[in-house]
Design an enzyme around this catalytic site. Structure first.
Site, PDB file in Angstrom:
ATOM      1  N   THR A 133      14.943 -35.342  34.146  1.00 11.57           N
ATOM      2  CA  THR A 133      13.885 -35.500  34.939  1.00 11.57           C
ATOM      3  C   THR A 133      13.644 -34.557  36.045  1.00 11.57           C
ATOM      4  O   THR A 133      14.481 -33.923  36.512  1.00 11.57           O
ATOM      5  CB  THR A 133      13.781 -36.929  35.554  1.00 11.57           C
ATOM      6  OG1 THR A 133      12.943 -37.022  36.622  1.00 11.57           O
ATOM      7  CG2 THR A 133      15.183 -37.342  36.093  1.00 11.57           C
ATOM      8  N   ASP A 134      12.386 -34.542  36.592  1.00 12.52           N
ATOM      9  CA  ASP A 134      12.125 -33.595  37.875  1.00 12.52           C
ATOM     10  C   ASP A 134      12.924 -34.205  39.081  1.00 12.52           C
ATOM     11  O   ASP A 134      12.732 -33.649  39.891  1.00 12.52           O
ATOM     12  CB  ASP A 134      10.692 -33.159  37.906  1.00 12.52           C
ATOM     13  CG  ASP A 134       9.629 -34.520  38.086  1.00 12.52           C
ATOM     14  OD1 ASP A 134      10.033 -35.641  38.022  1.00 12.52           O
ATOM     15  OD2 ASP A 134       8.572 -34.190  38.407  1.00 12.52           O
ATOM     16  N   GLU A 135      13.053 -35.475  39.086  1.00  9.91           N
ATOM     17  CA  GLU A 135      13.335 -36.385  40.109  1.00  9.91           C
ATOM     18  C   GLU A 135      14.860 -35.554  40.753  1.00  9.91           C
ATOM     19  O   GLU A 135      15.001 -36.002  41.882  1.00  9.91           O
ATOM     20  CB  GLU A 135      13.426 -37.949  40.042  1.00  9.91           C
ATOM     21  CG  GLU A 135      12.010 -38.202  39.519  1.00  9.91           C
ATOM     22  CD  GLU A 135      12.007 -39.761  39.701  1.00  9.91           C
ATOM     23  OE1 GLU A 135      12.505 -40.473  40.392  1.00  9.91           O
ATOM     24  OE2 GLU A 135      11.141 -40.318  39.059  1.00  9.91           O
ATOM     25  N   TYR A 158      19.057 -43.307  40.998  1.00 11.83           N
ATOM     26  CA  TYR A 158      18.683 -43.135  39.623  1.00 11.83           C
ATOM     27  C   TYR A 158      18.785 -41.405  39.543  1.00 11.83           C
ATOM     28  O   TYR A 158      19.470 -40.827  38.608  1.00 11.83           O
ATOM     29  CB  TYR A 158      17.272 -43.203  39.254  1.00 11.83           C
ATOM     30  CG  TYR A 158      16.557 -42.711  37.993  1.00 11.83           C
ATOM     31  CD1 TYR A 158      16.833 -42.764  37.054  1.00 11.83           C
ATOM     32  CD2 TYR A 158      15.327 -41.781  38.345  1.00 11.83           C
ATOM     33  CE1 TYR A 158      16.278 -42.367  35.730  1.00 11.83           C
ATOM     34  CE2 TYR A 158      14.859 -41.144  37.221  1.00 11.83           C
ATOM     35  CZ  TYR A 158      15.323 -41.522  36.129  1.00 11.83           C
ATOM     36  OH  TYR A 158      14.792 -40.643  34.905  1.00 11.83           O
ATOM     37  N   LYS A 162      21.069 -38.906  37.168  1.00 13.29           N
ATOM     38  CA  LYS A 162      20.568 -37.823  36.126  1.00 13.29           C
ATOM     39  C   LYS A 162      21.085 -36.723  36.379  1.00 13.29           C
ATOM     40  O   LYS A 162      21.365 -35.593  35.539  1.00 13.29           O
ATOM     41  CB  LYS A 162      18.980 -38.027  36.333  1.00 13.29           C
ATOM     42  CG  LYS A 162      18.426 -39.146  35.772  1.00 13.29           C
ATOM     43  CD  LYS A 162      18.722 -39.590  34.165  1.00 13.29           C
ATOM     44  CE  LYS A 162      18.033 -38.526  33.071  1.00 13.29           C
ATOM     45  NZ  LYS A 162      18.195 -39.135  31.736  1.00 13.29           N
TER      46      LYS A 162
HETATM   47  P1  NAD Z   1      13.389 -46.358  28.759  1.00 11.13           P
HETATM   48  O1  NAD Z   1      13.972 -47.153  30.051  1.00 11.13           O
HETATM   49  O2  NAD Z   1      11.691 -46.717  28.370  1.00 11.13           O
HETATM   50  O3  NAD Z   1      14.172 -46.314  27.536  1.00 11.13           O
HETATM   51  C1  NAD Z   1      15.557 -46.100  27.706  1.00 11.13           C
HETATM   52  C2  NAD Z   1      16.187 -46.501  26.415  1.00 11.13           C
HETATM   53  O4  NAD Z   1      17.512 -46.325  26.514  1.00 11.13           O
HETATM   54  C3  NAD Z   1      16.014 -47.946  25.868  1.00 11.13           C
HETATM   55  O5  NAD Z   1      15.681 -48.149  24.589  1.00 11.13           O
HETATM   56  C4  NAD Z   1      17.286 -48.782  26.308  1.00 11.13           C
HETATM   57  O6  NAD Z   1      17.507 -49.830  25.474  1.00 11.13           O
HETATM   58  C5  NAD Z   1      18.333 -47.595  26.019  1.00 11.13           C
HETATM   59  N1  NAD Z   1      19.750 -47.480  26.524  1.00 11.13           N
HETATM   60  C6  NAD Z   1      19.874 -47.696  28.089  1.00 11.13           C
HETATM   61  N2  NAD Z   1      21.302 -47.847  28.097  1.00 11.13           N
HETATM   62  C7  NAD Z   1      21.824 -47.375  27.082  1.00 11.13           C
HETATM   63  C8  NAD Z   1      23.109 -47.472  26.614  1.00 11.13           C
HETATM   64  N3  NAD Z   1      24.131 -47.458  27.551  1.00 11.13           N
HETATM   65  N4  NAD Z   1      23.415 -47.024  25.309  1.00 11.13           N
HETATM   66  C9  NAD Z   1      22.350 -46.994  24.407  1.00 11.13           C
HETATM   67  N5  NAD Z   1      21.146 -46.964  24.941  1.00 11.13           N
HETATM   68  C10 NAD Z   1      20.976 -47.526  26.031  1.00 11.13           C
HETATM   69  O7  NAD Z   1      13.337 -44.871  29.408  1.00 11.13           O
HETATM   70  P2  NAD Z   1      12.239 -43.578  28.930  1.00 11.13           P
HETATM   71  O8  NAD Z   1      11.189 -43.547  30.154  1.00 11.13           O
HETATM   72  O9  NAD Z   1      11.768 -43.529  27.865  1.00 11.13           O
HETATM   73  O10 NAD Z   1      13.018 -42.432  29.348  1.00 11.13           O
HETATM   74  C11 NAD Z   1      13.873 -41.821  28.256  1.00 11.13           C
HETATM   75  C12 NAD Z   1      14.516 -40.578  29.018  1.00 11.13           C
HETATM   76  O11 NAD Z   1      13.814 -39.721  29.869  1.00 11.13           O
HETATM   77  C13 NAD Z   1      15.540 -41.243  30.373  1.00 11.13           C
HETATM   78  O12 NAD Z   1      16.682 -40.199  30.025  1.00 11.13           O
HETATM   79  C14 NAD Z   1      14.616 -40.708  31.325  1.00 11.13           C
HETATM   80  O13 NAD Z   1      15.590 -40.370  32.524  1.00 11.13           O
HETATM   81  C15 NAD Z   1      13.827 -39.421  31.083  1.00 11.13           C
HETATM   82  N6  NAD Z   1      12.707 -39.185  31.646  1.00 11.13           N
HETATM   83  C16 NAD Z   1      11.788 -40.308  31.908  1.00 11.13           C
HETATM   84  C17 NAD Z   1      10.545 -40.018  32.437  1.00 11.13           C
HETATM   85  C18 NAD Z   1       9.522 -41.111  32.706  1.00 11.13           C
HETATM   86  O14 NAD Z   1       8.593 -40.755  33.344  1.00 11.13           O
HETATM   87  N7  NAD Z   1       9.810 -42.082  32.021  1.00 11.13           N
HETATM   88  C19 NAD Z   1      10.230 -38.786  32.905  1.00 11.13           C
HETATM   89  C20 NAD Z   1      11.248 -37.628  32.825  1.00 11.13           C
HETATM   90  C21 NAD Z   1      12.406 -37.991  32.082  1.00 11.13           C
END
Ligand code: NAD
Length: 347
Positions: A133-135, A158, A162
């Site tokens: 993430t950009d965070e 968080y 990350k």
């Molecule tokens: P999300 O919370 O919708 O999904 C996370 C998934 O990971 C879920 O299916 C959950 O069941 C699974 N999970 C959690 N803990 C687990 C574990 N210990 N073992 C196996 N599975 C596990 O998240 P998202 O929004 O789809 O984000 C996905 C990735 O992208 C993350 O790494 C997040 O940091 C990154 N990200 C998200 C955003 C955003 O805006 N949502 C932006 C940039 C980066």
């Protein structure tokens, strides 16, 4: 024969959208997901069953990850699994340390053991990709943008977890030569996002006739990217990125939270007007700000454009309208994922 990708967290928001895209580009996906409150089997309904296998399990389980790598011989391991909600990291950081840090440590270690034993051809093709993430870069003032060269300065539990995972990924490349890629992306929106994040949460509150809670004065700025554009960027980084490198992706769509909420209200006023004619914006309610709330994020992704040929397909206003329409058309999805999460709490 199609190549296999091992995708962790593939039942979540971005992982499921990415998996759908990867399958449409000819891959077969094996998904390892713990199915926490944020992961849902329904998110995989749109993927042909013969191209997608779900294994319910935890990324911290070393024996399981090792077994899956040996069994499916993937050409890549892409880690989307994470605890992903900043507010939850403030009220309960432990799960973030466990999944985001220990989980990533386990994945890079297992990937390294697997990669080392591959023959030269498979070894040259394999990639480990860390979705981040950009965070991790902290907070911007009124000007400037984050890029791959911005020093990390995470502010929330968080983003600190990350950033730690990004450092582990970097170290496994630098020390052991594991061919890694890291992608740092801005805020995503689009279908199948669990209704705790700003956009689906506001849609959900509006449709349930609840107040629309906006933190502080609503002035915090995010750079919104459609999840399909982010997925496209990840696939490009996976296929064309230089091992050891980092790529940033953004939406070129900086908006403050209050403007986004007002846009959602206007869209709902048109698509699902209230019977009494009142605008949904009359339900906006300003609430105490999030602790340590970062003011502004924005991404300069010219490196991805130049080196990977990355280009966005979605413009924010149109993408947001499609997203609001998707939530209106998929009320059953919303109620079932909220019911899943409730069940998880009580079991
Ligand atoms: P999300 O919370 O919708 O999904 C996370 C998934 O990971 C879920 O299916 C959950 O069941 C699974 N999970 C959690 N803990 C687990 C574990 N210990 N073992 C196996 N599975 C596990 O998240 P998202 O929004 O789809 O984000 C996905 C990735 O992208 C993350 O790494 C997040 O940091 C990154 N990200 C998200 C955003 C955003 O805006 N949502 C932006 C940039 C980066």
């Amino acid at each position: 024969m199609s190549e296999t990708l091992l995708i962790t967290g593939g039942a979540g928001f971005i992982g499921s959208n990415f998996s759908e895209m990867a399958v449409s580009r000819g891959y077969r996906v094996v998904i390892l997901d713990a199915l926490t409150y944020a992961g849902h089997l329904q998110n995989l309904d749109s993927i042909p069953a013969d191209k997608c296998e779900l294994i319910r399990g935890n990324i911290t389980d070393a024996a399981l990850v090792t077994k899956l790598l040996a069994q499916y011989a993937p050409v890549g391991l892409l880690n989307f699994a994470a605890e992903s909600h900043v507010d939850r990291s403030i009220s309960g950081p432990a799960a973030f340390i466990q999944t985001n840090i220990f989980g990533t440590f386990n994945l890079v270690s297992s990937a390294y053991d697997y990669w080392q034993k591959l023959d030269a051809d498979r070894k040259s093709k394999f990639r480990y990709l860390q979705v981040s993430t950009d965070e991790v870069y902290g907070s911007l003032g009124a000007t400037g943008k984050f890029s791959e060269t911005t020093p990390m300065a995470p502010n929330s539990p968080y983003s600190a977890s990350k950033a730690s995972a990004d450092f582990l990924t970097r170290a496994w490349h630098h020390t052991y030569g594991l061919p890694t890629l890291t992608t740092n992306c801005s805020n995503n929106y689009g279908p199948k996002q669990y209704p705790e994040k700003l956009i689906p949460h506001m849609i959900q509150c509006a449709l349930s006739d609840k107040p629309l809670p906006v933190y502080g004065n609503g002035g915090n700025i995010r750079d919104w990217i459609h999840v399909k554009d982010h997925s496209k960027g990840i696939l490009l980084a996976f296929e064309k990125g230089r091992p050891g490198d980092t790529y940033c992706f953004g939406g070129r769509a900086e908006r403050n939270n209050l403007d986004v909420v007002n846009m959602i209200c206007r869209l709902l006023d048109q698509m699902s007007p209230r019977v009494d004619g009142r605008s949904y914006s009359t339900s906006i309610s300003f609430v105490t700000d999030r602790l340590g709330h970062d003011l502004r994020y924005a991404i300069d992704d010219t490196k991805a454009e130049r080196e990977l040929g990355f280009a966005r397909d979605y413009e924010f206003e149109a993408g947001l309208a499609d997203t609001v329409r998707w939530y209106l058309d998929n009320e059953k999805w919303v109620s079932s994922v909220l019911a899943d999460a409730k069940e998880e709490k009580t079991t």
